[in-house]
Enzyme design. Sequence first.
Site, PDB file in Angstrom:
ATOM      1  N   PRO A  83      43.216 -68.089 -41.691  1.00  0.00           N
ATOM      2  CA  PRO A  83      44.446 -68.767 -41.270  1.00  0.00           C
ATOM      3  C   PRO A  83      44.848 -68.158 -40.178  1.00  0.00           C
ATOM      4  O   PRO A  83      45.211 -66.843 -39.984  1.00  0.00           O
ATOM      5  CB  PRO A  83      45.346 -68.658 -42.379  1.00  0.00           C
ATOM      6  CG  PRO A  83      44.806 -67.463 -43.329  1.00  0.00           C
ATOM      7  CD  PRO A  83      43.551 -67.296 -42.948  1.00  0.00           C
ATOM      8  N   SER A 112      47.038 -72.694 -41.324  1.00  0.00           N
ATOM      9  CA  SER A 112      48.098 -71.900 -41.688  1.00  0.00           C
ATOM     10  C   SER A 112      49.196 -72.904 -41.778  1.00  0.00           C
ATOM     11  O   SER A 112      49.431 -73.853 -41.179  1.00  0.00           O
ATOM     12  CB  SER A 112      48.321 -71.099 -40.297  1.00  0.00           C
ATOM     13  OG  SER A 112      49.633 -70.557 -40.357  1.00  0.00           O
ATOM     14  N   GLN A 134      46.630 -72.451 -46.074  1.00  0.00           N
ATOM     15  CA  GLN A 134      47.180 -71.135 -46.482  1.00  0.00           C
ATOM     16  C   GLN A 134      49.018 -71.259 -46.597  1.00  0.00           C
ATOM     17  O   GLN A 134      49.377 -71.896 -45.778  1.00  0.00           O
ATOM     18  CB  GLN A 134      47.096 -70.225 -45.017  1.00  0.00           C
ATOM     19  CG  GLN A 134      47.688 -68.810 -45.146  1.00  0.00           C
ATOM     20  CD  GLN A 134      49.212 -68.770 -44.656  1.00  0.00           C
ATOM     21  OE1 GLN A 134      49.372 -69.580 -43.553  1.00  0.00           O
ATOM     22  NE2 GLN A 134      50.175 -68.076 -44.833  1.00  0.00           N
ATOM     23  N   TYR A 136      52.759 -69.729 -46.726  1.00  0.00           N
ATOM     24  CA  TYR A 136      53.934 -68.946 -46.662  1.00  0.00           C
ATOM     25  C   TYR A 136      54.823 -69.327 -47.455  1.00  0.00           C
ATOM     26  O   TYR A 136      55.120 -70.715 -47.176  1.00  0.00           O
ATOM     27  CB  TYR A 136      54.496 -68.696 -45.218  1.00  0.00           C
ATOM     28  CG  TYR A 136      53.603 -67.668 -44.463  1.00  0.00           C
ATOM     29  CD1 TYR A 136      53.423 -66.519 -44.906  1.00  0.00           C
ATOM     30  CD2 TYR A 136      53.203 -67.980 -42.996  1.00  0.00           C
ATOM     31  CE1 TYR A 136      52.682 -65.567 -44.034  1.00  0.00           C
ATOM     32  CE2 TYR A 136      52.445 -66.996 -42.431  1.00  0.00           C
ATOM     33  CZ  TYR A 136      52.257 -65.935 -42.832  1.00  0.00           C
ATOM     34  OH  TYR A 136      51.328 -64.986 -42.163  1.00  0.00           O
ATOM     35  N   THR A 162      49.686 -66.048 -48.624  1.00  0.00           N
ATOM     36  CA  THR A 162      49.627 -64.737 -47.970  1.00  0.00           C
ATOM     37  C   THR A 162      50.894 -63.743 -48.535  1.00  0.00           C
ATOM     38  O   THR A 162      51.986 -64.348 -48.552  1.00  0.00           O
ATOM     39  CB  THR A 162      49.870 -65.027 -46.575  1.00  0.00           C
ATOM     40  OG1 THR A 162      48.369 -65.857 -46.198  1.00  0.00           O
ATOM     41  CG2 THR A 162      49.693 -63.771 -45.799  1.00  0.00           C
ATOM     42  N   LYS A 231      46.024 -63.371 -50.602  1.00  0.00           N
ATOM     43  CA  LYS A 231      45.705 -62.620 -49.353  1.00  0.00           C
ATOM     44  C   LYS A 231      46.717 -61.661 -48.916  1.00  0.00           C
ATOM     45  O   LYS A 231      48.055 -62.004 -48.699  1.00  0.00           O
ATOM     46  CB  LYS A 231      45.611 -63.627 -48.281  1.00  0.00           C
ATOM     47  CG  LYS A 231      45.194 -63.216 -46.744  1.00  0.00           C
ATOM     48  CD  LYS A 231      45.024 -64.400 -45.799  1.00  0.00           C
ATOM     49  CE  LYS A 231      44.470 -63.807 -44.421  1.00  0.00           C
ATOM     50  NZ  LYS A 231      45.574 -63.369 -43.515  1.00  0.00           N
ATOM     51  N   SER A 253      42.968 -57.571 -47.055  1.00  0.00           N
ATOM     52  CA  SER A 253      43.300 -57.482 -45.563  1.00  0.00           C
ATOM     53  C   SER A 253      44.600 -56.750 -45.476  1.00  0.00           C
ATOM     54  O   SER A 253      45.412 -56.917 -46.065  1.00  0.00           O
ATOM     55  CB  SER A 253      43.395 -59.424 -45.496  1.00  0.00           C
ATOM     56  OG  SER A 253      44.104 -59.531 -44.139  1.00  0.00           O
ATOM     57  N   HIS A 255      45.977 -58.161 -42.744  1.00  0.00           N
ATOM     58  CA  HIS A 255      46.651 -58.941 -41.667  1.00  0.00           C
ATOM     59  C   HIS A 255      46.207 -58.830 -40.197  1.00  0.00           C
ATOM     60  O   HIS A 255      47.114 -59.033 -39.171  1.00  0.00           O
ATOM     61  CB  HIS A 255      48.177 -59.258 -41.721  1.00  0.00           C
ATOM     62  CG  HIS A 255      48.882 -60.408 -41.474  1.00  0.00           C
ATOM     63  ND1 HIS A 255      49.167 -61.286 -42.595  1.00  0.00           N
ATOM     64  CD2 HIS A 255      49.086 -61.206 -40.428  1.00  0.00           C
ATOM     65  CE1 HIS A 255      49.592 -62.403 -41.839  1.00  0.00           C
ATOM     66  NE2 HIS A 255      49.767 -62.376 -40.603  1.00  0.00           N
ATOM     67  N   ASP A 286      38.992 -59.109 -44.690  1.00  0.00           N
ATOM     68  CA  ASP A 286      38.813 -59.466 -43.147  1.00  0.00           C
ATOM     69  C   ASP A 286      39.442 -58.416 -42.559  1.00  0.00           C
ATOM     70  O   ASP A 286      39.920 -57.419 -43.080  1.00  0.00           O
ATOM     71  CB  ASP A 286      39.577 -60.628 -43.075  1.00  0.00           C
ATOM     72  CG  ASP A 286      41.184 -60.754 -43.180  1.00  0.00           C
ATOM     73  OD1 ASP A 286      41.663 -59.610 -43.341  1.00  0.00           O
ATOM     74  OD2 ASP A 286      41.740 -61.799 -43.086  1.00  0.00           O
ATOM     75  N   GLY A 288      38.598 -57.031 -38.359  1.00  0.00           N
ATOM     76  CA  GLY A 288      37.611 -56.151 -37.356  1.00  0.00           C
ATOM     77  C   GLY A 288      36.283 -56.909 -37.374  1.00  0.00           C
ATOM     78  O   GLY A 288      35.424 -56.072 -36.952  1.00  0.00           O
TER      79      GLY A 288
HETATM   80  C1  FNR Z   1      46.953 -64.201 -37.907  1.00  0.00           C
HETATM   81  N1  FNR Z   1      46.789 -64.115 -39.294  1.00  0.00           N
HETATM   82  C2  FNR Z   1      47.474 -64.835 -40.340  1.00  0.00           C
HETATM   83  N2  FNR Z   1      47.618 -64.715 -41.347  1.00  0.00           N
HETATM   84  C3  FNR Z   1      47.996 -65.562 -42.383  1.00  0.00           C
HETATM   85  O1  FNR Z   1      47.970 -65.560 -43.551  1.00  0.00           O
HETATM   86  N3  FNR Z   1      48.604 -66.652 -41.841  1.00  0.00           N
HETATM   87  C4  FNR Z   1      48.909 -66.896 -40.627  1.00  0.00           C
HETATM   88  O2  FNR Z   1      49.550 -67.709 -40.056  1.00  0.00           O
HETATM   89  C5  FNR Z   1      48.081 -65.898 -39.749  1.00  0.00           C
HETATM   90  N4  FNR Z   1      48.491 -66.171 -38.449  1.00  0.00           N
HETATM   91  C6  FNR Z   1      47.754 -65.157 -37.497  1.00  0.00           C
HETATM   92  C7  FNR Z   1      47.773 -65.565 -36.157  1.00  0.00           C
HETATM   93  C8  FNR Z   1      46.984 -64.947 -35.390  1.00  0.00           C
HETATM   94  C9  FNR Z   1      47.127 -65.048 -33.488  1.00  0.00           C
HETATM   95  C10 FNR Z   1      46.211 -63.756 -35.711  1.00  0.00           C
HETATM   96  C11 FNR Z   1      45.075 -62.948 -34.973  1.00  0.00           C
HETATM   97  C12 FNR Z   1      46.290 -63.393 -37.275  1.00  0.00           C
HETATM   98  C13 FNR Z   1      45.802 -62.982 -40.135  1.00  0.00           C
HETATM   99  C14 FNR Z   1      44.652 -63.542 -40.204  1.00  0.00           C
HETATM  100  O3  FNR Z   1      44.336 -64.398 -41.246  1.00  0.00           O
HETATM  101  C15 FNR Z   1      43.465 -62.450 -40.537  1.00  0.00           C
HETATM  102  O4  FNR Z   1      43.991 -61.715 -41.506  1.00  0.00           O
HETATM  103  C16 FNR Z   1      43.175 -61.508 -39.414  1.00  0.00           C
HETATM  104  O5  FNR Z   1      43.327 -62.003 -38.380  1.00  0.00           O
HETATM  105  C17 FNR Z   1      41.729 -60.975 -39.542  1.00  0.00           C
HETATM  106  O6  FNR Z   1      41.404 -60.274 -38.627  1.00  0.00           O
HETATM  107  P1  FNR Z   1      40.802 -60.280 -37.462  1.00  0.00           P
HETATM  108  O7  FNR Z   1      39.358 -60.940 -37.768  1.00  0.00           O
HETATM  109  O8  FNR Z   1      41.516 -60.906 -36.467  1.00  0.00           O
HETATM  110  O9  FNR Z   1      40.305 -58.790 -37.021  1.00  0.00           O
HETATM  111  C1  LAC Z   2      51.024 -63.773 -37.661  1.00  0.00           C
HETATM  112  C2  LAC Z   2      51.714 -64.537 -38.710  1.00  0.00           C
HETATM  113  C3  LAC Z   2      52.470 -65.783 -38.063  1.00  0.00           C
HETATM  114  O1  LAC Z   2      50.184 -62.700 -37.763  1.00  0.00           O
HETATM  115  O2  LAC Z   2      50.802 -64.660 -39.514  1.00  0.00           O
HETATM  116  O3  LAC Z   2      51.629 -63.717 -36.194  1.00  0.00           O
END
Ligand code: FNR
Ligand code: LAC
Length: 365
Positions: A83, A112, A134, A136, A162, A231, A253, A255, A286, A288
């Site tokens: 998400p 998301s 997902q 919040y 999350t 998550k 994770s 995040h 998740d 990297g």
């Molecule tokens: C996220 N992530 C995230 N997670 C979630 O639960 N809700 C969200 O709205 C968001 N928003 C979000 C925005 C952006 C721009 C990024 C880069 C990430 C975290 C995402 O789900 C995930 O855990 C990580 O991005 C995994 O790592 P990698 O693959 O980006 O390295």
């Molecule tokens: C983020 C949120 C919105 O990582 O999950 O930017």
Amino acid sequence: MATEDHGVLISLEDYERAAERSMDAGAHGYAYGGAGDEITLRDNLASWRRLAIRPRMLVGVGTRDWSVTLLGARRPHPLIIAPMAFQRLAHRDGELATAEAAAATGSVMCLSTLATTGAAELAQAVPNSSRWFQLYVFTDRGVSRELVAQAVEHGYEALVLTVDLPAFGVRERDLRSRVRSASAEMVASAVAAGASGAMSPADFAALIDPDLNWSDLERFAAESPLPVIVKGILTPEDAELAVEHGARAIVVSNHGGRQLDTVLSGADALPPIADAVGDRVDVFVDGGIRRGTDVLKALALGARAVMIGRPVLWGLAVDGAAGATRVLEILLGELDLALALSGAGSAEKLDHGFVCPAHWVAHGR
Ligand code: FNR
Ligand code: LAC
């Protein structure tokens, strides 16, 4: 178009570089960046590289099987699109293009809560995509209940709760760029929660309830018609609590390094969590994952599937649905080769025997 503008893009890293050229600097910083000194952000990549593969030979790998069972359902491969909020910052088609990439590649997509496309609109536009929602949990619980009802009505197959964002990590790139992620009007959940006008990512995050606790999870899981995936777990203690309180799966994770800097990476957190949880619930990971060999290592350490975050956004930014599709296809091609050359042959045959600590110096970027 991607090839004309950016040369031949053959790896996820190529897409990452091309996306930096395509995106507005503030939006790129928001997507790329992590919290604090970005130590965890860098370690997310480095920690997969600290592992070496122990390949086996002469086992017959002519027929490879990528398929896995997630929440009891057979899926063609172990890639899930993580998400990610505000995808229209990366490309005008935003989440709709991501859903098309999910449908084209047989991936599950997680939408998301802070998406710039509504849950109903996405389901209607791309009905054949497999989708999870997902969640919040907002301080205004009524809005969250409504979001869940919509997810149920529109064919989302699971809820991804999350739990690692009771407060918003400080992303210094965003403070410097003063990025505004979206006007509240582009994010249906925020409008429902009474927000309006131009908002920073942190303003949106302020809608989230910082007091959510394990008994909320228990009630929520008991009432939810959909399986609940938790998550943002990084310790076996919390994994155990999640199982006890009704989670059907866990995403290990941090995040994407965006919350508390210097927490451990998914790769380091996963083995003890997978051991503690055993077969009771599915464990995903998740952070990297940029190569098919990273996917292979994650499965070998006990994950059933992996979530892919930023690389999908890079594909989206470079070439919309086609770019996001290509990113997932590159990763699947690399996974296929890794399954062949490691001698595992099938995703479900991977176990701890296929990995060991590496003695080279992990080269982070
Ligand atoms: C996220 N992530 C995230 N997670 C979630 O639960 N809700 C969200 O709205 C968001 N928003 C979000 C925005 C952006 C721009 C990024 C880069 C990430 C975290 C995402 O789900 C995930 O855990 C990580 O991005 C995994 O790592 P990698 O693959 O980006 O390295
Ligand atoms: C983020 C949120 C919105 O990582 O999950 O930017």
